[in-house]
Design a protein around this motif. Structure first.
Motif, PDB file in Angstrom:
ATOM      1  N   VAL A 124     -37.609 -62.836 -25.660  1.00 24.99           N
ATOM      2  CA  VAL A 124     -37.112 -62.545 -24.314  1.00 24.99           C
ATOM      3  C   VAL A 124     -35.587 -62.602 -24.348  1.00 24.99           C
ATOM      4  CG1 VAL A 124     -37.389 -64.968 -23.553  1.00 24.99           C
ATOM      5  CG2 VAL A 124     -37.228 -63.145 -21.840  1.00 24.99           C
ATOM      6  N   MET A 126     -32.347 -62.684 -22.121  1.00 23.77           N
ATOM      7  CA  MET A 126     -31.619 -62.840 -20.862  1.00 23.77           C
ATOM      8  C   MET A 126     -30.137 -63.041 -21.141  1.00 23.77           C
ATOM      9  SD  MET A 126     -34.148 -65.528 -18.951  1.00 23.77           S
ATOM     10  CE  MET A 126     -34.736 -66.393 -20.376  1.00 23.77           C
ATOM     11  N   THR A 127     -29.852 -63.987 -22.046  1.00 26.57           N
ATOM     12  CA  THR A 127     -28.470 -64.433 -22.257  1.00 26.57           C
ATOM     13  C   THR A 127     -27.586 -63.324 -22.832  1.00 26.57           C
ATOM     14  OG1 THR A 127     -29.353 -66.637 -22.653  1.00 26.57           O
ATOM     15  CG2 THR A 127     -27.090 -66.254 -23.354  1.00 26.57           C
ATOM     16  N   GLY A 132     -24.952 -67.041 -19.368  1.00 24.14           N
ATOM     17  CA  GLY A 132     -26.124 -67.777 -19.844  1.00 24.14           C
ATOM     18  C   GLY A 132     -26.782 -68.497 -18.681  1.00 24.14           C
ATOM     19  N   SER A 133     -26.166 -69.616 -18.270  1.00 19.18           N
ATOM     20  CA  SER A 133     -26.738 -70.378 -17.147  1.00 19.18           C
ATOM     21  C   SER A 133     -26.795 -69.519 -15.889  1.00 19.18           C
ATOM     22  CB  SER A 133     -25.880 -71.608 -16.848  1.00 19.18           C
ATOM     23  OG  SER A 133     -25.682 -72.376 -17.994  1.00 19.18           O
ATOM     24  N   TYR A 157     -27.886 -64.886 -28.759  1.00 21.48           N
ATOM     25  CA  TYR A 157     -28.672 -66.119 -28.915  1.00 21.48           C
ATOM     26  C   TYR A 157     -30.161 -65.868 -28.671  1.00 21.48           C
ATOM     27  CZ  TYR A 157     -24.049 -68.184 -27.775  1.00 21.48           C
ATOM     28  OH  TYR A 157     -22.719 -68.498 -27.700  1.00 21.48           O
ATOM     29  N   ILE A 158     -30.675 -64.741 -29.093  1.00 21.30           N
ATOM     30  CA  ILE A 158     -32.071 -64.430 -28.780  1.00 21.30           C
ATOM     31  C   ILE A 158     -33.004 -64.925 -29.895  1.00 21.30           C
ATOM     32  CG2 ILE A 158     -33.710 -62.591 -28.166  1.00 21.30           C
ATOM     33  CD1 ILE A 158     -31.310 -63.245 -26.140  1.00 21.30           C
ATOM     34  N   SER A 159     -33.854 -65.874 -29.519  1.00 22.98           N
ATOM     35  CA  SER A 159     -34.816 -66.451 -30.464  1.00 22.98           C
ATOM     36  C   SER A 159     -35.836 -65.399 -30.870  1.00 22.98           C
ATOM     37  CB  SER A 159     -35.567 -67.615 -29.812  1.00 22.98           C
ATOM     38  OG  SER A 159     -34.664 -68.543 -29.290  1.00 22.98           O
ATOM     39  N   ILE A 358     -29.788 -78.989 -29.492  1.00 22.87           N
ATOM     40  CA  ILE A 358     -29.935 -77.844 -28.587  1.00 22.87           C
ATOM     41  C   ILE A 358     -30.791 -78.173 -27.360  1.00 22.87           C
ATOM     42  CG2 ILE A 358     -31.941 -76.886 -29.817  1.00 22.87           C
ATOM     43  CD1 ILE A 358     -29.092 -74.945 -28.050  1.00 22.87           C
ATOM     44  N   SER A 365     -29.541 -76.017 -19.114  1.00 21.89           N
ATOM     45  CA  SER A 365     -28.837 -77.196 -19.648  1.00 21.89           C
ATOM     46  C   SER A 365     -29.081 -78.424 -18.764  1.00 21.89           C
ATOM     47  CB  SER A 365     -27.331 -76.903 -19.692  1.00 21.89           C
ATOM     48  OG  SER A 365     -26.869 -76.724 -18.375  1.00 21.89           O
ATOM     49  N   GLU A 367     -26.996 -79.995 -17.113  1.00 18.53           N
ATOM     50  CA  GLU A 367     -26.254 -79.850 -15.852  1.00 18.53           C
ATOM     51  C   GLU A 367     -27.068 -79.011 -14.860  1.00 18.53           C
ATOM     52  OE1 GLU A 367     -24.879 -79.328 -18.953  1.00 18.53           O
ATOM     53  OE2 GLU A 367     -23.955 -81.313 -18.926  1.00 18.53           O
TER      54      GLU A 367
HETATM   55  C1  LIG Z   1     -30.837 -71.771 -30.482  1.00 20.69           C
HETATM   56  C2  LIG Z   1     -30.770 -71.031 -29.187  1.00 20.69           C
HETATM   57  C3  LIG Z   1     -31.835 -70.232 -28.797  1.00 20.69           C
HETATM   58  C4  LIG Z   1     -31.775 -69.511 -27.605  1.00 20.69           C
HETATM   59  N1  LIG Z   1     -32.784 -68.658 -27.282  1.00 20.69           N
HETATM   60  C5  LIG Z   1     -32.643 -67.824 -26.217  1.00 20.69           C
HETATM   61  C6  LIG Z   1     -33.592 -66.785 -25.963  1.00 20.69           C
HETATM   62  O1  LIG Z   1     -34.590 -66.641 -26.678  1.00 20.69           O
HETATM   63  N2  LIG Z   1     -33.379 -65.954 -24.929  1.00 20.69           N
HETATM   64  C7  LIG Z   1     -32.299 -66.074 -24.106  1.00 20.69           C
HETATM   65  O2  LIG Z   1     -32.164 -65.284 -23.177  1.00 20.69           O
HETATM   66  N3  LIG Z   1     -31.388 -67.059 -24.310  1.00 20.69           N
HETATM   67  C8  LIG Z   1     -31.526 -67.918 -25.351  1.00 20.69           C
HETATM   68  N4  LIG Z   1     -30.604 -68.902 -25.598  1.00 20.69           N
HETATM   69  C9  LIG Z   1     -29.474 -69.033 -24.686  1.00 20.69           C
HETATM   70  C10 LIG Z   1     -29.498 -70.310 -23.868  1.00 20.69           C
HETATM   71  O3  LIG Z   1     -30.524 -70.256 -22.916  1.00 20.69           O
HETATM   72  C11 LIG Z   1     -28.102 -70.482 -23.242  1.00 20.69           C
HETATM   73  O4  LIG Z   1     -27.229 -70.822 -24.308  1.00 20.69           O
HETATM   74  C12 LIG Z   1     -28.069 -71.544 -22.175  1.00 20.69           C
HETATM   75  O5  LIG Z   1     -28.789 -71.109 -21.025  1.00 20.69           O
HETATM   76  C13 LIG Z   1     -26.637 -71.880 -21.743  1.00 20.69           C
HETATM   77  O6  LIG Z   1     -25.920 -70.716 -21.433  1.00 20.69           O
HETATM   78  P1  LIG Z   1     -24.488 -70.459 -22.123  1.00 20.69           P
HETATM   79  O7  LIG Z   1     -24.613 -70.685 -23.564  1.00 20.69           O
HETATM   80  O8  LIG Z   1     -23.986 -69.156 -21.657  1.00 20.69           O
HETATM   81  O9  LIG Z   1     -23.558 -71.610 -21.561  1.00 20.69           O
HETATM   82  P2  LIG Z   1     -22.801 -71.592 -20.144  1.00 20.69           P
HETATM   83  O10 LIG Z   1     -23.722 -71.127 -19.089  1.00 20.69           O
HETATM   84  O11 LIG Z   1     -21.512 -70.866 -20.299  1.00 20.69           O
HETATM   85  O12 LIG Z   1     -22.524 -73.132 -19.950  1.00 20.69           O
HETATM   86  C14 LIG Z   1     -21.404 -73.825 -20.541  1.00 20.69           C
HETATM   87  C15 LIG Z   1     -21.378 -75.239 -19.978  1.00 20.69           C
HETATM   88  O13 LIG Z   1     -21.204 -75.166 -18.558  1.00 20.69           O
HETATM   89  C16 LIG Z   1     -22.222 -75.903 -17.911  1.00 20.69           C
HETATM   90  N5  LIG Z   1     -22.545 -75.291 -16.612  1.00 20.69           N
HETATM   91  C17 LIG Z   1     -22.983 -74.037 -16.386  1.00 20.69           C
HETATM   92  N6  LIG Z   1     -23.215 -73.855 -15.065  1.00 20.69           N
HETATM   93  C18 LIG Z   1     -22.909 -75.020 -14.449  1.00 20.69           C
HETATM   94  C19 LIG Z   1     -22.926 -75.478 -13.105  1.00 20.69           C
HETATM   95  N7  LIG Z   1     -23.351 -74.683 -12.110  1.00 20.69           N
HETATM   96  N8  LIG Z   1     -22.534 -76.742 -12.834  1.00 20.69           N
HETATM   97  C20 LIG Z   1     -22.121 -77.555 -13.823  1.00 20.69           C
HETATM   98  N9  LIG Z   1     -22.068 -77.184 -15.132  1.00 20.69           N
HETATM   99  C21 LIG Z   1     -22.467 -75.937 -15.450  1.00 20.69           C
HETATM  100  C22 LIG Z   1     -23.403 -75.838 -18.864  1.00 20.69           C
HETATM  101  O14 LIG Z   1     -24.318 -76.868 -18.602  1.00 20.69           O
HETATM  102  C23 LIG Z   1     -22.688 -75.996 -20.200  1.00 20.69           C
HETATM  103  O15 LIG Z   1     -22.423 -77.367 -20.414  1.00 20.69           O
HETATM  104  C24 LIG Z   1     -30.641 -69.645 -26.763  1.00 20.69           C
HETATM  105  C25 LIG Z   1     -29.589 -70.478 -27.151  1.00 20.69           C
HETATM  106  C26 LIG Z   1     -29.636 -71.147 -28.344  1.00 20.69           C
HETATM  107  C27 LIG Z   1     -28.455 -71.972 -28.740  1.00 20.69           C
END
Ligand SMILES: Cc1cc2nc3c(=O)[nH]c(=O)nc-3n(C[C@H](O)[C@H](O)[C@H](O)COP(=O)(O)OP(=O)(O)OC[C@H]3O[C@@H](n4cnc5c(N)ncnc54)[C@H](O)[C@@H]3O)c2cc1C
Length: 380
Positions: A124, A126-127, A132-133, A157-159, A358, A365, A367
């Motif tokens: 899947v 999304m990111t 991401g978040s 970052y797609i698994s 992770i 996350s 947060e």
């Molecule tokens: C090994 C691995 C596998 C993954 N697999 C998948 C996958 O299969 N499919 C997919 O779609 N994604 C996947 N991801 C992505 C993963 O879901 C995202 O990395 C995660 O959701 C965080 O998004 P980001 O990396 O963009 O960090 P950001 O969203 O940029 O966050 C950076 C920091 O800001 C904080 N933050 C963000 N929003 C807020 C808020 N509102 N208030 C306070 N703090 C906040 C976060 O907690 C974090 O500490 C994977 C990631 C990894 C590392």
């Protein structure tokens, strides 16, 4: 820890699944970690044994077992005796259910049998590099062209990103409404669908985590999942279950780290006696045990809630937040109790520590989990 939540059948299932892992997964763990990917044939081996998508109806080749306890058993066994980087759970329990819940009869008939046999691997996406978040911040875009859609965008970052044959891709379907997202079924070989790097990671080294690119990919109407304006809602619906699955696995990793550490401190001698005779070691191990048992009790309760259709998003967020943080504390303490050995890859606790990092980041996350819990407190 005494747990009375499993039936005799579930314990038998656990035994046979563990034997499968010991035969087919454990001997290859180091090799897969070095390669950065699990061979595709492993999905087929799982499929041959009926271990993929156990919830699926028999008409598609599934076992029709929708009891979440079985999934919990698999997660616990994977994280303790398998390899947590072998991402069949994402295939079976995170992505597969999108087809079940939102796919058409035709899509289910076309994809499910091959997913259940392990011939079609799921992911899947999304990111994105800039979102991401905040899913509403994605830039991938799909435009309706009558009998097909045109998809453009980049994901990261797609698994299962390298192994995947079918990727559920989230893309905006309206230029005006950032929450209007569609889910598109992108198949291996579609023109304009390309894979980038298999990304090098701190932990979970055997999982292929990749970049994906979509350049003017023509998506036939038959490959739109459900309503192309409701993808946001579809994704949110699966998240509570995804977080509970995560929590069961994180806890398995923490328990196993605790167990290998118990064995280590009993045989390691310092100042003429076993490390386990030092009061510090005994108290630390006792504290870890308390954290693990309390966390386990909550996860077991959440699985009961899930089976009764009562698991709330905030309960799943509490489980994910609490257990991932317990896991972090436990594995850190376990490395400390190993001394220098804990920093050496030949000791299991070393990679369990990096694998665990992770858990507090993906699937929402810590947060974001606090945000969800806070919203349930204040109503906004
Ligand atoms: C090994 C691995 C596998 C993954 N697999 C998948 C996958 O299969 N499919 C997919 O779609 N994604 C996947 N991801 C992505 C993963 O879901 C995202 O990395 C995660 O959701 C965080 O998004 P980001 O990396 O963009 O960090 P950001 O969203 O940029 O966050 C950076 C920091 O800001 C904080 N933050 C963000 N929003 C807020 C808020 N509102 N208030 C306070 N703090 C906040 C976060 O907690 C974090 O500490 C994977 C990631 C990894 C590392």
């Amino acid at each position: 820890m005494q747990r009375d939540c499993f039936t005799q059948e579930q314990e038998l299932f656990r035994d046979s699944y563990r034997q499968f892992l010991q035969k087919e997964v454990l001997p290859h763990r180091d090799e897969w970690r070095k390669a950065g990917i699990v061979p595709r044939e492993m999905f087929r081996k799982m499929g041959d044994q009926g271990y993929l998508m156990i919830w699926a109806d028999e008409q598609y080749g599934g076992l029709g077992i929708d009891d979440f306890r079985y999934q919990q058993v698999m997660m616990e066994e994977d994280s303790q005796y398998g390899d947590i980087g072998f991402y069949h759970t994402l295939h079976s329990r995170l992505v597969g259910p999108y087809l079940k819940h939102f796919g058409s009869d035709e899509q289910r008939a076309r994809f499910l049998p091959r997913c259940i046999s392990g011939d079609c691997i799921l992911a899947v996406a999304m990111t994105e590099p800039d979102a991401g978040s905040d899913l509403a911040g994605i830039k991938s875009r799909a435009v309706d062209h009558g009998d097909h859609w045109i998809l453009n965008g980049a994901k990261t970052y797609i698994s299962n990103g390298i192994n995947a044959d079918l990727v559920v891709v989230a893309a905006k379907t309206s230029p005006d409404n950032p929450r209007q997202i569609g889910l598109f079924l992108v198949e291996r070989g579609m023109e304009g669908f390309e894979r980038g790097r298999n990304l090098a990671k701190m932990g979970m080294k055997s999982q292929d985590t990749a970049e994906l690119f979509f350049r003017d990919v023509k998506i036939p109407k038959e490959n739109v999942l459900g309503d192309a304006s409701k993808g946001f809602h579809y994704l949110m619906r699966g998240l509570a279950e995804e977080r509970l699955i995560g929590a069961a696995g994180y806890l398995g990793n923490a328990w196993r780290s605790y167990e290998v550490t118990r064995d280590f401190v009993m045989q390691r001698k310092v100042f003429g006696k076993p490390l386990s005779d030092q009061q510090n070691t005994r108290f630390k191990m006792a504290s870890l045990r308390v954290e693990l048992e309390v966390a386990q009790t909550y996860v077991d309760h959440c699985v009961t809630q899930q089976n009764a259709g009562k698991l709330t998003p905030e309960s799943a967020a509490i489980a994910k937040l609490y257990v991932s943080e317990v896991e972090g504390r436990v594995v850190d303490e376990c490395v400390q109790l190993h001394g220098g050995a804990g920093y050496m890859e030949e000791y299991e606790v070393c990679w369990r520590y990096t694998d665990a990092r992770i858990s507090r980041i993906y699937a929402g996350s810590s947060e974001i989990m606090r945000e969800i819990i806070a919203r349930s407190i204040f109503g906004r």
